[in-house]
Design a protein around this motif. Sequence first.
Motif, PDB file in Angstrom:
ATOM      1  N   SER A 160      13.941   0.898  -0.022  1.00  0.00           N
ATOM      2  CA  SER A 160      12.790   2.069   0.320  1.00  0.00           C
ATOM      3  C   SER A 160      11.228   1.480   0.628  1.00  0.00           C
ATOM      4  O   SER A 160      10.713   1.748   1.580  1.00  0.00           O
ATOM      5  CB  SER A 160      12.862   3.117  -0.791  1.00  0.00           C
ATOM      6  N   THR A 161      11.239   0.300  -0.197  1.00  0.00           N
ATOM      7  CA  THR A 161       9.921  -0.209  -0.143  1.00  0.00           C
ATOM      8  C   THR A 161       9.733  -1.020   1.089  1.00  0.00           C
ATOM      9  O   THR A 161       8.533  -0.918   1.780  1.00  0.00           O
ATOM     10  CB  THR A 161       9.503  -1.068  -1.387  1.00  0.00           C
ATOM     11  N   SER A 162      10.571  -1.683   1.472  1.00  0.00           N
ATOM     12  CA  SER A 162      10.707  -2.480   2.867  1.00  0.00           C
ATOM     13  C   SER A 162      10.497  -1.486   4.125  1.00  0.00           C
ATOM     14  O   SER A 162       9.887  -1.900   4.980  1.00  0.00           O
ATOM     15  CB  SER A 162      11.696  -3.504   2.945  1.00  0.00           C
ATOM     16  N   LEU A 163      11.111  -0.462   3.990  1.00  0.00           N
ATOM     17  CA  LEU A 163      11.042   0.647   5.045  1.00  0.00           C
ATOM     18  C   LEU A 163       9.603   1.077   5.359  1.00  0.00           C
ATOM     19  O   LEU A 163       9.430   1.672   6.336  1.00  0.00           O
ATOM     20  CB  LEU A 163      11.976   1.670   5.069  1.00  0.00           C
ATOM     21  N   MET A 164       8.648   1.004   4.344  1.00  0.00           N
ATOM     22  CA  MET A 164       7.551   1.429   4.506  1.00  0.00           C
ATOM     23  C   MET A 164       6.844   0.679   5.576  1.00  0.00           C
ATOM     24  O   MET A 164       5.738   1.011   5.887  1.00  0.00           O
ATOM     25  CB  MET A 164       6.784   1.127   3.076  1.00  0.00           C
ATOM     26  N   THR A 165       6.992  -0.708   5.512  1.00  0.00           N
ATOM     27  CA  THR A 165       6.293  -1.549   6.665  1.00  0.00           C
ATOM     28  C   THR A 165       6.407  -1.173   8.107  1.00  0.00           C
ATOM     29  O   THR A 165       5.594  -1.645   8.632  1.00  0.00           O
ATOM     30  CB  THR A 165       6.720  -2.866   6.222  1.00  0.00           C
ATOM     31  N   ARG A 166       7.195  -0.439   8.280  1.00  0.00           N
ATOM     32  CA  ARG A 166       7.433   0.176   9.677  1.00  0.00           C
ATOM     33  C   ARG A 166       6.555   1.386   9.893  1.00  0.00           C
ATOM     34  O   ARG A 166       6.465   1.711  11.163  1.00  0.00           O
ATOM     35  CB  ARG A 166       9.070   0.649   9.968  1.00  0.00           C
ATOM     36  N   LEU A 167       5.773   1.793   8.953  1.00  0.00           N
ATOM     37  CA  LEU A 167       5.020   3.084   9.190  1.00  0.00           C
ATOM     38  C   LEU A 167       3.639   2.597   9.624  1.00  0.00           C
ATOM     39  O   LEU A 167       3.066   1.597   8.862  1.00  0.00           O
ATOM     40  CB  LEU A 167       4.920   3.980   7.883  1.00  0.00           C
ATOM     41  N   SER A 168       2.957   3.408  10.242  1.00  0.00           N
ATOM     42  CA  SER A 168       1.636   3.060  10.608  1.00  0.00           C
ATOM     43  C   SER A 168       0.595   4.035   9.981  1.00  0.00           C
ATOM     44  O   SER A 168       0.829   5.116  10.169  1.00  0.00           O
ATOM     45  CB  SER A 168       1.440   3.250  12.139  1.00  0.00           C
ATOM     46  N   PHE A 169      -0.195   3.741   9.087  1.00  0.00           N
ATOM     47  CA  PHE A 169      -1.202   4.544   8.436  1.00  0.00           C
ATOM     48  C   PHE A 169      -2.442   4.588   9.166  1.00  0.00           C
ATOM     49  O   PHE A 169      -3.506   4.258   8.642  1.00  0.00           O
ATOM     50  CB  PHE A 169      -1.193   4.116   6.901  1.00  0.00           C
ATOM     51  N   CYS A 170      -2.492   5.384  10.324  1.00  0.00           N
ATOM     52  CA  CYS A 170      -3.710   5.344  10.925  1.00  0.00           C
ATOM     53  C   CYS A 170      -4.281   6.695  10.913  1.00  0.00           C
ATOM     54  O   CYS A 170      -5.406   7.226  11.360  1.00  0.00           O
ATOM     55  CB  CYS A 170      -3.374   5.065  12.492  1.00  0.00           C
ATOM     56  N   LYS A 171      -3.820   7.561  10.215  1.00  0.00           N
ATOM     57  CA  LYS A 171      -4.095   8.950   9.980  1.00  0.00           C
ATOM     58  C   LYS A 171      -5.137   8.874   8.720  1.00  0.00           C
ATOM     59  O   LYS A 171      -5.974   9.656   8.915  1.00  0.00           O
ATOM     60  CB  LYS A 171      -2.922   9.900   9.851  1.00  0.00           C
ATOM     61  N   SER A 172      -4.825   8.499   7.515  1.00  0.00           N
ATOM     62  CA  SER A 172      -5.452   8.489   6.325  1.00  0.00           C
ATOM     63  C   SER A 172      -5.162   7.285   5.588  1.00  0.00           C
ATOM     64  O   SER A 172      -3.921   6.904   5.613  1.00  0.00           O
ATOM     65  CB  SER A 172      -5.438   9.873   5.740  1.00  0.00           C
ATOM     66  N   ASN A 173      -5.993   6.882   4.640  1.00  0.00           N
ATOM     67  CA  ASN A 173      -5.622   5.734   3.619  1.00  0.00           C
ATOM     68  C   ASN A 173      -5.750   6.237   2.266  1.00  0.00           C
ATOM     69  O   ASN A 173      -5.995   5.421   1.291  1.00  0.00           O
ATOM     70  CB  ASN A 173      -6.178   4.547   3.999  1.00  0.00           C
TER      71      ASN A 173
END
Length: 316
Positions: A160-173
């Motif tokens: 579950s943690t490694s799959l977070m790396t495929r996400l792009s957080f360009c909307k908000s941090n």
Amino acid sequence: MSLSQNISIVHPDFFITGLTGTPYSTYFYIFLFIIYFISIIGNSIVILIIALHRSLHSPMYIGVFNLALADIGESNALIPNMMKIFFSDSQYISYNDCLANMFFVNFFITVQTYTLVVLAFDRFIAICLPLRYNAIVNNKFMTILFSVIWAFNTFLVTLSTSLMTRLSFCKSNVVESWYCDYGRLLRLPCNDSSINNVIAIIITAFFLVAPPFIIVLSYLGIFIALCKITTWEGRFKALKTCVSHLLAVGSFFLPILCNMIAAPSINARIISGSLSFALPPMLNPIIYVLNTAKIKDLIRKVLNNRSAPIRENVSK
């Protein structure tokens, strides 16, 4: 804010909001630190007592030992990081540190849930099948079972943690939580997060739905077995062996349930959520020490042995 960008994937530093606009938030963080200190001391004592005394090298205490390890791990993963963020000048946390924080908090919480399930199974066999208890539940069985639990939880939380790396957080941090909350982070990416949402559902089913369901089924079986015992004294004696586990289950799941039902504002949710994570590790060693005759007797013997030379010197 520093950004590391891989093609179209944006991995920013995250801003952990914590308690926003609350005038006495500092006192709450100090209170959490006191809880943390008691948790570490209490669980360390339980681990040492079980490790050093062979009379406690039994299936149930192997479960208690693992619960204390998970409690220490969760407390260390959660509270010091909170203190570091909210007592520093910046509430930013780097992307990699955020994923590490998420992994360790989720990992030790999942270990806690299934340790409570194993302890429920232990009580079920002890009361419902007492003559077969030693054949079914022994030290080897418990060691293998906990090895499987730790390995399976490591795999699932790592996935579950490694799959977070495929996400792009360009909307908000901005993470409206007190730590790098997996659920809150899933609201922030601007690309497809359907796989992550499926994994989140699986984890919720495995660790927040299945464990209490299994525990309730175990105690239904225990209740039926208690009804078959003819004397009230026998029923009370059998039920007394379940008190510590029932209190531990209540201290773990009830705050989570309350947090899910009643959290009208962000600050209220953060306070109730952080307490639901912080209180069980503090309460578990107290519960098992106060409700376990063997541990109380061992502590009493140690204190008596240490106070005996002092009394002799005073008498002289």
